[in-house]
Design a protein around this motif. Structure first.
Motif, short mmCIF file in Angstrom:
data_model
loop_
_atom_site.label_atom_id
_atom_site.label_comp_id
_atom_site.label_asym_id
_atom_site.label_seq_id
_atom_site.Cartn_x
_atom_site.Cartn_y
_atom_site.Cartn_z
N MET A 197 23.46 -74.23 37.75
CA MET A 197 22.78 -75.38 37.68
C MET A 197 23.58 -76.25 38.98
O MET A 197 24.59 -76.46 39.15
N THR A 198 22.76 -76.33 40.01
CA THR A 198 23.04 -77.24 41.29
C THR A 198 22.96 -78.83 40.76
O THR A 198 22.35 -79.05 39.87
N MET A 199 23.53 -79.58 41.54
CA MET A 199 23.61 -81.16 41.32
C MET A 199 21.67 -81.42 41.48
O MET A 199 21.37 -82.39 40.62
N ARG A 225 17.26 -83.28 39.18
CA ARG A 225 15.58 -83.36 39.61
C ARG A 225 15.45 -84.33 40.86
O ARG A 225 14.53 -85.08 40.73
N TYR A 226 16.27 -83.93 41.59
CA TYR A 226 16.35 -84.88 42.76
C TYR A 226 15.05 -85.12 43.79
O TYR A 226 14.59 -86.22 44.08
N ALA A 282 12.65 -74.44 21.87
CA ALA A 282 11.98 -74.77 23.08
C ALA A 282 11.67 -73.18 23.36
O ALA A 282 10.63 -73.29 23.98
N LEU A 283 12.44 -72.25 23.27
CA LEU A 283 12.06 -71.05 23.68
C LEU A 283 11.10 -70.48 22.91
O LEU A 283 10.05 -70.03 23.37
N VAL A 318 13.91 -78.22 28.26
CA VAL A 318 14.78 -77.71 27.36
C VAL A 318 15.25 -76.55 27.37
O VAL A 318 16.63 -75.88 27.26
N VAL A 319 14.56 -75.60 27.73
CA VAL A 319 14.83 -74.07 28.23
C VAL A 319 15.82 -74.00 29.33
O VAL A 319 16.86 -73.22 29.10
N GLU A 320 15.44 -74.49 30.17
CA GLU A 320 16.33 -74.51 31.37
C GLU A 320 17.68 -74.98 31.27
O GLU A 320 18.48 -74.56 31.64
N LEU A 321 17.70 -76.21 30.34
CA LEU A 321 19.06 -76.70 30.08
C LEU A 321 19.64 -75.64 29.10
O LEU A 321 21.12 -75.48 29.22
N GLY A 322 19.01 -75.12 28.03
CA GLY A 322 19.64 -74.42 27.19
C GLY A 322 20.44 -72.84 27.67
O GLY A 322 21.19 -72.43 27.59
#
Length: 560
Positions: free
Chosen positions: A255-257, A262-263, A446-447, A242-246
């Motif tokens: 943000m890469t594909m 989370r390939y 989340a932080l 959640v922090v990463e997406l925030g």
């Protein structure tokens, strides 16, 4: 004007595919499909997608959301709380496994899943006449929206029932009965859909495309899905995600594909196979000017695509309440809305794209309302309490309300006079489903869970400062330990999302539904909430008919 174009498209195109969008149990199983030639153009695929959106507009979907998300919690009193009625049994948590409202919630969300599956399963039937990159993008965005909608329906199911059957995209007579997946498996399925949708969709849709699910909607819902899997006070990779997406959504981090998908941890298929499945243009057809989306390709940024400033779709200032009215449809803070369209002829029910929900809720016979004690518990002295209204008080349009002595309703449910439909049950007022402030508060929570209280407080107060402008206040939340800050974030969530049908789900995922409802029961003469059983009633029973018709393959939840 543009929103009406999109709404009319939904109404007209959805009608074209109703024969191909019945529930799978109602579908005659034949040796050859009647759908074979239906999906061969992007226009036909769009029609099937519109039929999926149509589920969100149905009375049954809306009715289910307020009953389970709001009426069962501690911010309202119900007008039907007698134990002789199924609604009364529901809000007292004294229902049985054959409760009508539980069955309807199961059915309407699986109906949505089925329609989304039809789009996803048949997308490869579309034939493109040339190698124009824009044509690939149109199909990809239809597919991405279908994945978002399927995730939304499954999210409703998993937070209501726990792990549920994951329906195959292509239904056959051999796979009509599917056992339940675990809660973890169901959430993983939802996450995968949303992560793929985030890569496939535009960051925000505007003008004639307003109302479509965007990458912002996919990422915002993904943050909520991750948060619902995490436990407050317990370190978890879900909080970290959640922090990463925030940081990506709110702060503009790249943000890469591969990172979004989370390939490396989720996929066994090679990159080109994945790109083809998601309708990115094949590498061999890329021209010099066409982008090639490799694993390290940076997806579109979301920062500044949405804000929590009170401005409309054109950037003009609006009021706090306007964001919930026609003036605020697709406003800067609205990430995803359920789009309604007034028919103008009084048509009601699922043949109409309008809605009667707000005229039903903001009325003398409202099925749920608050009283002074509840309002004080929610808002305290917060200025936003002024956006609720009681008996014989005046609305912003200077109407004298007649909602019953002692009753208080939210002005979020009110429809201004200028927006009133010709027929009461035919309103075109959109429902705000996901707002940017939700993303910011999830990021803050989340932080804090990840040990970064200072930054969490900064995010929390970034919105409080905007709220302060409503009455020229200077009050902000203050720092403290983990628990103190968490409680302030939860307090802000309760105030800001009051009467948006989120309260029950919030107290459940926070792990305090039992304590909140027990406290509520001490305030009610009928002790409503007293019978909530911790460890059981956080989820509802699987409808008994589903258990019976599967001969026990679909198992019941513990405690029921």
């Amino acid at each position: 004007m543009t929103k009406y174009i999109f709404k009319i498209q939904i109404l007209c195109l959805a009608l074209l595919v109703l024969s191909g969008c019945n529930d799978f149990l109602d579908k005659e199983v034949l040796g050859n499909s009647t759908d074979k030639n239906f999906y061969d153009t992007r226009y036909k695929l769009q029609a099937a997608l519109n039929a999926t959106y149509d589920i969100l507009q149905s009375d049954e979907f809306t009715d289910s959301d307020w009953r389970f998300g709001e009426a069962t919690a501690d911010d309202v009193i119900g007008s039907d709380e007698g134990l002789s009625s199924q609604m009364g049994q529901l809000v007292h948590f004294r229902f049985n496994t054959s409760n009508t409202y539980i069955k309807k919630r199961w059915d309407i969300n699986y109906k949505g899943v089925h329609r989304a599956n039809q789009v996803i399963a048949n997308v490869d039937r579309v034939q493109l006449s040339n190698n124009d990159y824009s044509k690939y993008r149109e199909i990809r965005e239809i597919l991405g929206q279908a994945k978002f909608l399927r995730a939304l329906f499954y999210f409703n199911l998993v937070k209501t029932f726990g792990g549920v059957p994951i329906r195959p995209e292509i239904e056959t007579v051999d796979n009509l009965v599917i056992p339940r997946s675990s809660r973890e498996e169901t959430f993983a399925y939802i996450e995968k859909d949303l992560r793929e949708a985030a890569c496939m969709l535009s960051n925000r849709y505007t003008s004639s495309n307003s109302g479509k699910a965007s990458a912002g909607a996919a990422v915002g819902l993904l943050m909520k899905v991750l948060m619902y899997q995490a436990t407050p006070g317990t370190p978890s990779e879900k909080w970290e995600q959640v922090v990463e997406l925030g940081k990506y959504f709110v702060q503009g981090a790249s943000m890469t594909m591969s990172q979004m998908l989370r390939y490396d941890e989720r996929y066994n298929e090679d990159w080109e196979t994945l790109r083809k499945r998601l309708w990115f243009k094949p590498k061999e057809l890329n021209g010099e000017t066409d982008p090639y989306e490799g694993p390290d390709f940076e997806i579109a940024k979301l920062v500044n695509a949405y804000t929590f400033k009170y401005t409309d779709a054109t950037g003009s200032p609006i009021t706090y309440l306007d964001q919930f009215y026609s003036a605020g449809e697709f406003c800067s803070g609205s990430i995803f809305e359920i789009v309604f369209k007034e028919s103008g002829d009084g048509t009601t029910g699922d043949t109409n794209e309008g809605s009667s929900i707000y005229s039903t809720l903001f009325a003398s016979g409202s099925p749920m309302y608050a009283d002074d004690q509840i309002i004080a518990n929610i808002f305290g002295n917060d200025y936003r309490r002024n956006f609720t209204i009681g008996h014989h008080q005046y609305t912003p349009d200077h109407e004298n309300t007649e909602i019953g002595a002692g009753r208080i309703l939210s002005l979020k449910w009110y429809t201004p006079i200028k927006d009133r439909p010709t027929y009461t049950g035919d309103s075109g007022k959109n429902r705000r489903y996901l707002r940017y402030v939700d993303v910011v508060l999830m990021f803050a929570e989340a932080l804090n869970e990840c040990g970064n209280g200072a930054e969490a407080l900064e995010q929390l107060n970034s919105y409080k400062a905007v709220v302060n402008e409503l009455n020229n206040s200077s009050s902000l939340y203050i720092g403290g330990g983990y628990g103190y800050l968490r409680d302030q974030i939860w307090k802000e969530r309760r105030i800001e999302f009051s009467y948006e049908w989120e309260r029950f789900w919030d107290i459940v995922r926070q792990g305090r539904a039992a304590s909140a409802l027990k406290t509520f029961s001490t305030m009610r003469p009928n002790k409503r909430g007293l019978y909530f059983r911790e460890g059981v009633n956080e989820i509802f029973p699987i409808p008994q008919t589903e258990v019976d018709i599967s001969n026990g393959v679909v198992t019941q939840n513990p405690g029921y």
